[in-house]
Design a protein around this motif. Structure first.
Motif, short mmCIF file in Angstrom:
data_model
loop_
_atom_site.label_atom_id
_atom_site.label_comp_id
_atom_site.label_asym_id
_atom_site.label_seq_id
_atom_site.Cartn_x
_atom_site.Cartn_y
_atom_site.Cartn_z
N CYS A 1 4.94 -2.37 -6.84
CA CYS A 1 5.74 -1.93 -5.71
C CYS A 1 6.45 -3.11 -5.07
N GLU B 1 7.69 -3.12 -2.17
CA GLU B 1 7.44 -3.12 -0.72
C GLU B 1 6.06 -3.68 -0.37
N CYS B 2 5.03 -3.04 -0.89
CA CYS B 2 3.68 -3.45 -0.51
C CYS B 2 3.01 -4.34 -1.56
N CYS C 1 3.50 3.77 -0.25
CA CYS C 1 4.48 3.52 0.82
C CYS C 1 5.88 4.02 0.47
#
Ligand SMILES: [Zn+2]
Length: 57
Positions: free
Chosen positions: A24, A26-27, A7
């Protein structure tokens, strides 16, 4: 900055016992160091260098 291959979120180094991984922000996906080895930059290298007992699995 190391980026998540999935991502493009920012990868952060996480340490658990003697194992180090990239996670990560974000994800939440985790990567082994060797999976993102081509992305290791100076910042990451410095951080990794602080841990002498790193196990690269
Ligand atoms: Zn991600």
């Amino acid at each position: 900055m190391m980026k998540c291959p999935d991502c493009r979120g920012k990868l952060e180094i996480v340490r658990a016992c003697r194992k180090v991984a990239m996670k990560c922000g974000e994800c939440g996906r985790e990567y082994r160091i060797h999976e993102v080895a081509d992305q290791i930059d100076e910042e990451a290298e410095e951080a990794l260098g602080r841990w002498t007992a790193i196990v690269y699995d």
